[in-house]
Design a protein around this motif. Structure first.
Motif, mmCIF file in Angstrom:
data_model
loop_
_atom_site.group_PDB
_atom_site.id
_atom_site.type_symbol
_atom_site.label_atom_id
_atom_site.label_comp_id
_atom_site.label_asym_id
_atom_site.label_seq_id
_atom_site.Cartn_x
_atom_site.Cartn_y
_atom_site.Cartn_z
ATOM 1 N N LEU A 3 0.832 -1.198 0.000
ATOM 2 C CA LEU A 3 0.000 0.000 0.000
ATOM 3 C C LEU A 3 0.868 1.249 0.000
ATOM 4 O O LEU A 3 0.620 2.189 -0.774
ATOM 5 C CB LEU A 3 -0.931 0.010 1.220
ATOM 6 C CG LEU A 3 -1.632 1.345 1.516
ATOM 7 C CD1 LEU A 3 -2.457 1.803 0.325
ATOM 8 C CD2 LEU A 3 -2.493 1.224 2.766
ATOM 9 N N PHE A 4 1.907 1.284 0.844
ATOM 10 C CA PHE A 4 2.765 2.471 0.893
ATOM 11 C C PHE A 4 3.592 2.621 -0.385
ATOM 12 O O PHE A 4 3.929 3.739 -0.781
ATOM 13 C CB PHE A 4 3.656 2.424 2.130
ATOM 14 C CG PHE A 4 2.938 2.854 3.370
ATOM 15 C CD1 PHE A 4 2.736 4.192 3.643
ATOM 16 C CD2 PHE A 4 2.418 1.913 4.243
ATOM 17 C CE1 PHE A 4 2.061 4.608 4.778
ATOM 18 C CE2 PHE A 4 1.728 2.306 5.377
ATOM 19 C CZ PHE A 4 1.547 3.654 5.643
ATOM 20 N N GLU A 5 3.896 1.514 -1.022
ATOM 21 C CA GLU A 5 4.564 1.597 -2.322
ATOM 22 C C GLU A 5 3.635 2.227 -3.351
ATOM 23 O O GLU A 5 4.056 3.072 -4.147
ATOM 24 C CB GLU A 5 5.015 0.198 -2.765
ATOM 25 C CG GLU A 5 6.175 -0.327 -1.943
ATOM 26 C CD GLU A 5 6.435 -1.820 -2.100
ATOM 27 O OE1 GLU A 5 7.498 -2.289 -1.651
ATOM 28 O OE2 GLU A 5 5.554 -2.514 -2.648
ATOM 29 N N SER A 6 2.367 1.858 -3.324
ATOM 30 C CA SER A 6 1.405 2.444 -4.266
ATOM 31 C C SER A 6 1.165 3.919 -3.952
ATOM 32 O O SER A 6 1.034 4.745 -4.868
ATOM 33 C CB SER A 6 0.082 1.666 -4.252
ATOM 34 O OG SER A 6 -0.633 1.867 -3.051
ATOM 35 N N LEU A 7 1.123 4.280 -2.672
ATOM 36 C CA LEU A 7 0.962 5.680 -2.292
ATOM 37 C C LEU A 7 2.170 6.509 -2.728
ATOM 38 O O LEU A 7 2.027 7.646 -3.182
ATOM 39 C CB LEU A 7 0.777 5.802 -0.778
ATOM 40 C CG LEU A 7 -0.554 5.310 -0.197
ATOM 41 C CD1 LEU A 7 -0.496 5.289 1.318
ATOM 42 C CD2 LEU A 7 -1.708 6.191 -0.670
ATOM 43 N N SER A 8 3.360 5.936 -2.570
ATOM 44 C CA SER A 8 4.577 6.638 -2.991
ATOM 45 C C SER A 8 4.561 6.952 -4.475
ATOM 46 O O SER A 8 5.086 7.974 -4.920
ATOM 47 C CB SER A 8 5.811 5.780 -2.673
ATOM 48 O OG SER A 8 5.950 5.571 -1.294
ATOM 49 N N LEU A 9 3.955 6.055 -5.238
ATOM 50 C CA LEU A 9 3.891 6.208 -6.695
ATOM 51 C C LEU A 9 2.608 6.886 -7.154
ATOM 52 O O LEU A 9 2.365 7.017 -8.355
ATOM 53 C CB LEU A 9 4.010 4.831 -7.357
ATOM 54 C CG LEU A 9 5.333 4.096 -7.113
ATOM 55 C CD1 LEU A 9 5.209 2.625 -7.506
ATOM 56 C CD2 LEU A 9 6.468 4.756 -7.887
ATOM 57 N N ALA A 10 1.781 7.324 -6.190
ATOM 58 C CA ALA A 10 0.507 8.004 -6.468
ATOM 59 C C ALA A 10 -0.424 7.144 -7.324
ATOM 60 O O ALA A 10 -1.055 7.626 -8.262
ATOM 61 C CB ALA A 10 0.751 9.358 -7.139
#
Length: 331
Positions: A247-254
């Motif tokens: 999830l945080f990887e997806s948030l980092s990549l918007a």
């Protein structure tokens, strides 16, 4: 100059999953580039196949397996190892206290605030009043690296493609097969041929062959190659998964994300990010996932507004460069 050494104790198994290992490897790779000697200390319960993969990729100077506590203690003392990095939810306060008697510097990664005995405490999750909660259950001199700003991810290595129509699905290393089946069924009912679906299964999931036969238009992969997963995620229109590391990887990549809570340590992230309108959180499956998914891929205005909010928020994720700070605090 003294050669710095670190022993890592990391939880990964069929019960724990692989998220702790994935994030610890980011630290390990960085330390190795800096010339730090890194060891992994395991017990007999760890997955032999995963250990062999770690050996093959040469992540560690040595993988250690101690039968008794005193053997491990003597190894620390004899080899003058001052740093212990723990990312294992089973490694509780009393055990931390035992190691603190002969280890100068304990670096502890947690997901839920718990009583601890360490020098450095890391928790990248979005927890309300995290600093206040930790000060009540930690040593007076403990240094805290708290919040999504300390999530360990170098997003500059990846570039999102605006025209991509990939959908990435990953429910974590302990993938719930019923949840996967239900999600895939509803996704396929709304499926459009201009979308390419990439479904990653946990390394302990044994259903990949049957899923490939049932859903021939979906690309199925094992989640044992983190770089490959992030490459696919970085090109995605949206992400469907759990509230952990991915999830945080997806948030980092918007990347707009539809999220399920699949473990207790994800609950803070799911609730708080949902309240901030940064994710689409599915609390109860029923028909809510299907309608949410259809809205995300069919309503361009809704998608674009969601994406715009994420681009602004993504700049905060990983902004405080955890690896640099940990390196500076090694003995």
């Amino acid at each position: 100059m003294k050669l710095k050494k670190v022993i890592f104790k990391i939880g990964f198994s069929k019960k724990i999953g692989t998220g702790h290992l994935a994030r610890s490897l980011q630290v390990i790779k960085y330390f190795k580039k800096k010339g730090i000697t890194v060891y992994l200390s395991i017990d007999k319960k760890f997955d032999k196949k995963k250990i062999n993969e770690l050996k093959k990729n040469n992540f560690f100077q040595k993988i250690l397996n101690f039968k008794k506590f005193d053997e491990e203690k003597n190894f620390f003392i004899k080899n003058k190892i001052d740093n212990l990095f723990i990312d294992d939810p089973k490694f509780k306060f009393k055990l931390q206290l035992k190691f603190a008697k002969f280890v100068k510097n304990i670096l502890l990664y947690q997901d839920i605030p718990e009583k601890n005995y360490c020098n450095i405490l890391i928790n990248h999750n979005l927890i309300n009043n995290a600093s206040y909660k930790y000060k009540k259950i930690s040593n007076e001199n403990t240094k805290f690296f708290l919040g999504p700003e300390y999530f360990n991810f170098n997003k500059s290595e990846f570039k999102t493609k605006k025209t991509s129509k990939d959908l990435t699905i990953f429910f974590g290393g302990l993938s719930n097969h019923v949840l996967i089946q239900n999600a895939l069924r509803d996704i396929m009912e709304s499926y459009r041929k201009d979308f390419k679906i990439n479904c990653f299964l946990g390394v302990y999931n044994k259903k990949i062959t049957s899923l490939k036969k049932k859903y021939k238009t979906i690309n199925f992969y094992k989640s044992d190659n983190q770089q490959f997963f992030i490459n696919k995620l970085s090109k995605s229109y949206c992400f469907i998964g759990a509230g952990g590391t991915a999830l945080f990887e997806s948030l980092s990549l918007a990347i707009p994300s539809i999220i399920f809570c699949t473990a207790k340590n994800q609950l803070n992230n799911c609730n708080n990010l949902n309240n901030l309108n940064k994710i689409l959180y599915i609390k109860k499956y029923k028909d809510s996932f299907k309608s949410t998914f259809q809205k995300l891929i069919s309503n361009k205005d809704f998608y674009n507004q969601f994406k715009k909010r994420l681009i602004s928020y993504s700049n905060k994720i990983s902004s405080k460069k955890l690896n640099d700070k940990l390196f500076k605090n090694l003995y």
